[in-house]
Motif scaffolding. Structure first.
Motif, PDB file in Angstrom:
ATOM      1  N   SER A   1       0.781   1.115  -7.408  1.00 37.15           N
ATOM      2  CA  SER A   1       1.447   0.475  -8.532  1.00 37.15           C
ATOM      3  C   SER A   1       1.052  -1.001  -8.577  1.00 37.15           C
ATOM      4  CB  SER A   1       2.963   0.604  -8.362  1.00 37.15           C
ATOM      5  OG  SER A   1       3.632  -0.146  -9.338  1.00 37.15           O
TER       6      SER A   1
ATOM      7  N   TRP B   1      11.554   5.341  -4.289  1.00 34.74           N
ATOM      8  CA  TRP B   1      10.930   5.066  -5.581  1.00 34.74           C
ATOM      9  C   TRP B   1      10.096   6.285  -5.919  1.00 34.74           C
ATOM     10  CZ3 TRP B   1       5.824   4.661  -7.327  1.00 34.74           C
ATOM     11  CH2 TRP B   1       5.705   4.217  -8.647  1.00 34.74           C
TER      12      TRP B   1
ATOM     13  N   ARG C   1       7.770   8.659  -9.153  1.00 36.80           N
ATOM     14  CA  ARG C   1       7.155   8.762 -10.469  1.00 36.80           C
ATOM     15  C   ARG C   1       6.867  10.228 -10.741  1.00 36.80           C
ATOM     16  NH1 ARG C   1       2.006   6.083  -8.097  1.00 36.80           N
ATOM     17  NH2 ARG C   1       0.785   7.885  -7.513  1.00 36.80           N
TER      18      ARG C   1
ATOM     19  N   ARG D   1       6.954  -1.953  -4.935  1.00 36.34           N
ATOM     20  CA  ARG D   1       8.194  -1.198  -5.096  1.00 36.34           C
ATOM     21  C   ARG D   1       9.126  -1.347  -3.898  1.00 36.34           C
ATOM     22  NH1 ARG D   1       8.388  -0.295 -10.444  1.00 36.34           N
ATOM     23  NH2 ARG D   1       6.325   0.290 -11.152  1.00 36.34           N
TER      24      ARG D   1
ATOM     25  N   GLU E   1       4.120  12.759 -12.322  1.00 41.94           N
ATOM     26  CA  GLU E   1       2.714  12.894 -12.708  1.00 41.94           C
ATOM     27  C   GLU E   1       2.563  14.117 -13.609  1.00 41.94           C
ATOM     28  OE1 GLU E   1       0.084  10.992 -11.799  1.00 41.94           O
ATOM     29  OE2 GLU E   1       1.238   9.646 -10.525  1.00 41.94           O
TER      30      GLU E   1
END
Length: 99
Positions: A53, A74, A76, A57, A78
């Motif tokens: 990133s 943390w 995300r 984070r 995909e």
């Protein structure tokens, strides 16, 4: 954001706001990447590199003072050929911290 911290009485405390954010994933498959080890050995730095990133984070520091307390997360989602897939990065408090 914190997933689990240690309360003043020594008991583990799960953070409802983080659990609620994870609950939004629903049935999306999840892969977890957790890093554990001795304190001040670069766990948070490694996770920041793995998360790929532009923004750090996980907190890191240049002192002997530990930065992570409890377990921080943390993640995300995909897009893959099989649909969405979540990746969660778990930063764990280091072993041997004297505080």
């Amino acid at each position: 954001q914190p997933l689990v911290t240690v309360a003043e009485d020594g008991r583990f405390q799960a953070h409802a706001s983080t659990l609620a954010a994870l609950d939004v994933l629903g049935d999306v498959p999840v892969s977890a990447v957790a890093v554990v080890g001795m304190y001040r050995t670069g766990k948070s730095f490694l996770l920041n590199q793995l998360a790929d990133s532009d923004v750090a984070r996980f907190n890191t520091g240049a002192t002997v003072q530990a930065c992570t307390e409890g377990i921080w997360v943390w993640g995300r989602v995909e897009k893959t050929s099989r649909g969405p897939h979540a990746i969660l990065y778990l930063d764990c408090e280091g072993f041997g911290n004297t505080q």
